[in-house]
Design a protein around this motif. Structure first.
Motif, PDB file in Angstrom:
ATOM      1  N   LYS A 176       2.425   8.607  -9.990  1.00 11.29           N
ATOM      2  CA  LYS A 176       1.123   8.420 -11.008  1.00 11.29           C
ATOM      3  C   LYS A 176      -0.574   8.737  -9.846  1.00 11.29           C
ATOM      4  O   LYS A 176      -0.725   9.673 -10.560  1.00 11.29           O
ATOM      5  N   ASP A 177      -0.109   7.967  -8.796  1.00  7.45           N
ATOM      6  CA  ASP A 177      -1.547   8.315  -8.009  1.00  7.45           C
ATOM      7  C   ASP A 177      -1.432   8.543  -6.559  1.00  7.45           C
ATOM      8  O   ASP A 177      -2.923   9.358  -6.528  1.00  7.45           O
ATOM      9  N   MET A 223       1.147  -2.465 -13.376  1.00  8.95           N
ATOM     10  CA  MET A 223       2.544  -1.222 -12.542  1.00  8.95           C
ATOM     11  C   MET A 223       3.094  -1.715 -11.748  1.00  8.95           C
ATOM     12  O   MET A 223       2.547  -2.111 -10.478  1.00  8.95           O
ATOM     13  N   ILE A 236       2.824   3.240  -9.797  1.00  7.61           N
ATOM     14  CA  ILE A 236       1.331   4.082  -8.660  1.00  7.61           C
ATOM     15  C   ILE A 236       1.485   5.180  -8.315  1.00  7.61           C
ATOM     16  O   ILE A 236       0.851   5.755  -8.332  1.00  7.61           O
ATOM     17  N   VAL A 249      -3.388   4.338  -0.929  1.00  2.00           N
ATOM     18  CA  VAL A 249      -3.963   3.885  -2.187  1.00  2.00           C
ATOM     19  C   VAL A 249      -3.883   2.707  -2.060  1.00  2.00           C
ATOM     20  O   VAL A 249      -3.015   1.594  -1.706  1.00  2.00           O
ATOM     21  N   ILE A 250      -4.272   1.486  -2.679  1.00  2.27           N
ATOM     22  CA  ILE A 250      -4.968   0.394  -2.794  1.00  2.27           C
ATOM     23  C   ILE A 250      -4.502  -0.446  -4.128  1.00  2.27           C
ATOM     24  O   ILE A 250      -5.726   0.532  -5.125  1.00  2.27           O
ATOM     25  N   PRO A 251      -3.085  -0.320  -5.378  1.00  4.06           N
ATOM     26  CA  PRO A 251      -3.308  -0.974  -6.107  1.00  4.06           C
ATOM     27  C   PRO A 251      -3.983  -2.208  -6.409  1.00  4.06           C
ATOM     28  O   PRO A 251      -4.349  -2.964  -5.917  1.00  4.06           O
ATOM     29  N   ALA A 252      -4.498  -2.458  -8.023  1.00  4.61           N
ATOM     30  CA  ALA A 252      -4.697  -2.892  -8.723  1.00  4.61           C
ATOM     31  C   ALA A 252      -4.097  -4.066  -9.143  1.00  4.61           C
ATOM     32  O   ALA A 252      -3.394  -4.057  -8.915  1.00  4.61           O
ATOM     33  N   ARG A 291       1.159  -1.123   0.014  1.00  2.00           N
ATOM     34  CA  ARG A 291       0.046  -0.124  -0.159  1.00  2.00           C
ATOM     35  C   ARG A 291       1.045   1.300   0.485  1.00  2.00           C
ATOM     36  O   ARG A 291       2.165   1.276  -0.058  1.00  2.00           O
ATOM     37  N   ASP A 311      -4.444  -6.196 -11.263  1.00  2.00           N
ATOM     38  CA  ASP A 311      -3.869  -6.704 -12.724  1.00  2.00           C
ATOM     39  C   ASP A 311      -3.701  -5.394 -13.572  1.00  2.00           C
ATOM     40  O   ASP A 311      -3.581  -5.158 -14.490  1.00  2.00           O
ATOM     41  N   SER A 312      -3.331  -4.305 -12.889  1.00  2.00           N
ATOM     42  CA  SER A 312      -2.706  -2.866 -13.045  1.00  2.00           C
ATOM     43  C   SER A 312      -1.891  -2.826 -14.410  1.00  2.00           C
ATOM     44  O   SER A 312      -1.723  -2.150 -14.904  1.00  2.00           O
TER      45      SER A 312
END
Lengths: 257, 148
Positions: free
Chosen positions: B33-34, B25, B30, B17-20, B4, B22-23
């Protein structure tokens, strides 16, 4: 031009009541669609001149012992110990789907083919050998458009640009998503969806839903229009009292340019 | 991705921030970018993020991890107690009106006492005495947990 010759689909599968049956294959009068008294020529292969006897005796399982081919429509007269003598057909050799269109291929009237580039499906107007392109065959009136798919690639605005499903009870996590790089948990009932590839503008459309086992929730765009930019948008989830709460499921789809 | 990204936003709220999964990245990509530009962030294991969100809006973080600001947590807890007592006060208001119409003085006195007890739940000493989020979450006066 290659002669149309296809395997006869009838009698290809076992049918016990036809075990050992004698089947006579007659040609069809093209004007009336009725059988004639002329026995058709049957072939042992898709090409070549080897013929198969007509009448044909089905095997002990009531089917062809091997594939049998014909170049013309047929009506079959079946004589069996188990059922009264009867006719089957007409058995058409035309009108099958041939898959993706390919150049230099023999097609026959009533066949259908798919243009792999546009997903459109065409019906073949006459017997012919395909040319250099689908467009050329359309221009030469060999192909007539039959199906124009709604979701053609050229109309991609109708396809969702992103979707997601995440939970925010216990340890928040994205269950599954498309074009979402991450979710930002900004506090109780406050989230941000971050796109992997930003949309073309902030003027997209979002449909949201949220739920909790013990309550019905609302999911809204946080901050109104200001909460939406090309690369992300905000979500707030609340209960009937207006209090922000964490949902067990939030789902959404995004459409836009 | 069991990681996270934690940062504090311009409002002072802790963001996670919770990464997807299957992104495609990396966590660093992430974060780049986020996380808002120029905001310092920390990458943490998902297991280090508290699963108990009772006092989510009282979270603070430093290099040691996420903690609960007890002063903020007490405010959150008092708001919850107010939400719990609201329907009980409403019901007692109706009961009081009936007792008033019936000129039932003892009943009126009983209701006045119960309403005062509900008003006092936010002043329960156990709230200030709580040293941990768990103790604070348990500091709920019995009058809020019994029917009516």
């Amino acid at each position: 031009m290659t002669t149309l010759r296809r395997s006869i689909p009838d009698f290809a599968l076992a049918n016990p009541i036809y075990a050992g049956a004698h089947v006579s294959f007659y040609t069809v009068n093209p004007s009336t669609g009725e059988k004639t008294t002329t026995l058709a020529t049957l072939y042992a292969g898709a090409t070549g001149s080897t013929t198969v006897g007509n009448p044909y005796t089905l095997d002990g399982e009531g089917k062809f012992a091997a594939a049998v081919f014909s170049e013309v429509p047929l009506v079959a007269t079946v004589q069996s110990l188990h059922v009264d003598t009867h006719d089957v057909g007409p058995i058409q050799m035309r009108g099958t789907h041939r898959g993706n269109w390919a150049t230099g291929t023999s097609y026959f009237s009533s066949d259908t083919v798919r243009d792999n580039g546009t997903d459109k499906v065409y019906v073949v107007a006459d017997d012919y050998v395909s040319g250099a392109s689908v467009a050329a065959d359309i221009s030469a009136s060999h192909l007539v458009l039959m199906v124009d798919p709604v979701f053609a690639p050229a109309d991609s605005n109708r396809v969702a640009k992103a979707w997601f499903n995440f939970n925010c009870t216990g340890t928040p996590a994205l269950r599954d998503s498309y074009n979402v790089s991450s979710i930002t948990d900004g506090g109780t009932g406050i989230f941000t969806v971050n796109f992997t590839v930003a949309l073309g503008s902030a003027n997209y459309a979002v449909a949201l839903s949220a739920g909790l086992t013990t309550d019905r929730l609302f999911a809204d765009i946080g901050g109104g229009a200001a909460g939406m930019v090309a690369g992300l948008f905000s979500i707030v989830t609340s209960n009937h009292s207006g209090a922000l709460v964490d949902p067990s499921v939030v789902t959404g789809v995004v459409f836009g340019n | 991705m069991n990681q996270r990204i934690v940062y504090t936003n311009a409002d002072g709220r802790i963001c996670v921030v919770i990464p997807a999964p299957d992104s495609g990245m990396t966590i660093e990509q992430i974060a780049g970018k986020d996380v808002p530009a120029g905001v310092p962030y920390r990458i943490a294991d998902a297991a280090d993020i508290p699963a108990d969100r009772t006092f989510r809006n009282a979270w603070t973080h430093d290099e040691a991890g996420i903690k609960v600001d007890m002063a903020k947590a007490r405010d959150i807890h008092r708001d919850r107690l107010r939400a719990l007592r609201a329907p009980k006060l409403k019901a007692l208001d109706a009961d009081y009106m009936r007792a008033l119409e019936a000129k039932d003085i003892p009943k009126q006195a009983d209701i006045i006492g119960r309403k005062q007890a509900l008003r006092d739940v936010t002043a329960d000493p156990a709230i200030e005495e709580a040293k941990t989020p768990e103790e604070l979450a348990a500091a709920i006066s019995k009058i809020l947990t019994v029917d009516p």
